[in-house]
Design a protein around this motif. Structure first.
Motif, short mmCIF file in Angstrom:
data_model
loop_
_atom_site.label_atom_id
_atom_site.label_comp_id
_atom_site.label_asym_id
_atom_site.label_seq_id
_atom_site.Cartn_x
_atom_site.Cartn_y
_atom_site.Cartn_z
N VAL A 135 61.96 31.24 34.53
CA VAL A 135 61.52 31.78 35.82
C VAL A 135 60.37 32.76 35.62
O VAL A 135 59.39 32.77 36.37
N GLY A 136 60.48 33.59 34.58
CA GLY A 136 59.43 34.57 34.31
C GLY A 136 58.11 33.93 33.96
O GLY A 136 57.05 34.39 34.42
N TYR B 10 53.56 42.57 33.21
CA TYR B 10 54.62 41.64 33.62
C TYR B 10 55.37 41.12 32.41
O TYR B 10 56.61 41.06 32.39
N LEU B 11 54.63 40.74 31.35
CA LEU B 11 55.26 40.24 30.13
C LEU B 11 56.11 41.32 29.46
O LEU B 11 57.17 41.04 28.91
N THR B 12 55.62 42.56 29.51
CA THR B 12 56.38 43.66 28.94
C THR B 12 57.72 43.82 29.64
O THR B 12 58.76 43.99 29.01
N ILE C 39 51.21 39.47 21.45
CA ILE C 39 52.19 40.49 21.06
C ILE C 39 53.33 40.56 22.06
O ILE C 39 54.51 40.47 21.71
N LEU C 40 52.99 40.71 23.34
CA LEU C 40 54.02 40.88 24.36
C LEU C 40 54.75 39.56 24.64
O LEU C 40 55.97 39.55 24.83
N GLY C 41 54.01 38.46 24.64
CA GLY C 41 54.67 37.16 24.80
C GLY C 41 55.52 36.82 23.60
O GLY C 41 56.55 36.15 23.73
N GLY C 42 55.09 37.31 22.41
CA GLY C 42 55.88 37.07 21.21
C GLY C 42 57.23 37.74 21.28
O GLY C 42 58.24 37.18 20.81
N VAL D 230 45.69 34.78 28.43
CA VAL D 230 46.97 35.48 28.42
C VAL D 230 48.14 34.51 28.50
O VAL D 230 49.16 34.69 27.83
N LEU D 231 48.01 33.45 29.29
CA LEU D 231 49.09 32.46 29.40
C LEU D 231 49.23 31.68 28.10
O LEU D 231 50.35 31.41 27.65
N PHE D 232 48.11 31.35 27.47
CA PHE D 232 48.15 30.66 26.18
C PHE D 232 48.80 31.55 25.12
O PHE D 232 49.68 31.12 24.37
N GLY D 233 48.38 32.82 25.07
CA GLY D 233 48.93 33.73 24.07
C GLY D 233 50.41 34.00 24.26
O GLY D 233 51.15 34.15 23.29
#
Length: 354
Positions: free
Chosen positions: A344-345, A304-306, A78-81, A237-240
């Motif tokens: 970078v993120g 962090y993703l948020t 969700i957040l990575g999306g 989490v990195l995959f998602g």
């Protein structure tokens, strides 16, 4: 999935990505037809229908991950999306606009700034909700997930009102932006479908078939991808947040390319911001299905993703206001900044997840 060899899992993942791309095109086309014929184009129903249609892969993945209690994949997707769908705007900018000007220059309007502001507001609520205790849940509902839905609904209502006109010069549209009104490509697509003899019943059937195909492909791409990339040492989490989010953002990319080709730059940006605003609503779905307080269990990587998603959105908000005219690598300065910040993120995310 666990018994299949890695090459077979990769083949399933790629095939499902192809299905999501093709079905996404059909969903976009039929959504335009149904929105016009059911007179949803200027109503909240049209916005919600489009948001659901373009985010069906994320809905399927969130439901699958929540039911299997792999909430880290659901949260990361969700957040990575949101972050990677914002990058789609840079891809649309680089794909070429006519005339040769940055996407934010041609699409600039106060309504889009409001839409981006809604995305940032929802992400702020996500961060606040992660700090609440796990025990704050009743009837499979948590305050954070419910507040996200309420703010999303109010934000949609205000944005639709703003779309009807604002007490600003040119009703909130910047001068020298696109000539035709936002959303004109939707009416054009419906007119083309009518000329080809596409009935409403056929459009509904194609929409339903494409939706089912997307949902099935979404579940399979999550299961196969999580297994094979887990074997290769990538965390959930990195995959998602990267591979899975990129695969599920294909409908937004195909929809955006179709809009920019027709010169509907404002609709292209609105679809991305609208989809990004809808994604946090899926936390309510994840909470209902899993029975767990999803947001309070978020890890540092999720927060962090948020923050990364909010940062990228703010950059495009600035671009819509300052409207850069020069291009480098066929992109505006805002798109270049977003691309660099995303790379970078993600590098920083890899360090956090170790």
């Amino acid at each position: 999935m666990t018994s299949l060899p890695s090459p077979a899992l990769v083949a399933i993942f790629v095939a499902c990505a192809g299905v999501i791309w093709f079905a996404g095109i059909k969903l976009s086309q039929t959504t335009d037809v149904l929105s016009q014929r059911w007179h949803l184009g200027a109503a909240l129903g049209g916005v919600i229908l489009l948001a659901i249609a373009t985010n069906l892969p994320e809905i399927a993945i969130t439901a699958s991950a929540a039911l299997s209690h792999h909430v880290d994949v659901a949260v990361g997707n969700i957040l990575g999306g949101i972050a990677i769908q914002t990058i789609v705007l840079a891809a649309l900018d680089a794909a070429g606009t006519r005339p040769r000007k940055p996407l934010t220059y041609l699409a600039a309007s106060l309504t889009l700034v409001l839409e981006a502001g809604l995305v940032v507001a929802l992400l702020v609520i996500v961060v606040m909700s992660t700090q609440l205790p796990n025990s704050l849940i009743a009837w499979r509902l948590t305050p954070g997930a419910v507040l996200i839905v309420v703010v999303w609904a109010i934000g949609l209502y205000l944005i639709r009102r703003a779309g009807k006109g604002l007490p600003w010069q040119q009703a909130g549209h910047a001068p020298d932006s696109q000539d035709k009104p936002p959303g004109h490509s939707t009416a054009t697509n419906e007119k083309t479908a009518t000329q080809r003899g596409v009935s409403t019943g056929r459009a509904v059937t194609v929409f339903a078939v494409a939706a089912v195909a997307t949902l099935v492909a979404g579940v399979l791409i999550e299961r196969s991808g999580e297994e094979v990339f887990g074997r290769w040492g990538m965390s959930g989490v990195l995959f998602g947040a990267t591979v899975l989010a990129a695969a599920t953002s294909l409908p937004e990319l195909s929809t955006g390319l179709a809009s920019t080709r027709m010169g509907d730059y404002k609709l292209a940006m609105s679809d991305i911001f609208g989809g990004n605003a809808f994604l946090p609503v899926l936390f309510l779905l994840a909470t209902l299905l899993s029975g767990d307080a999803v947001l309070p269990t978020a890890h540092r990587t999720d927060i962090y993703l948020t923050a990364l998603a909010a940062l990228l959105t703010v950059v495009y908000m600035a671009g819509l206001i300052f409207r850069p005219q020069r291009q480098w690598l066929r992109m505006g300065l805002d798109s270049i900044a977003v691309s660099v910040l995303y790379i970078v993120g993600i590098v920083g995310l890899a360090f956090i997840s170790r």
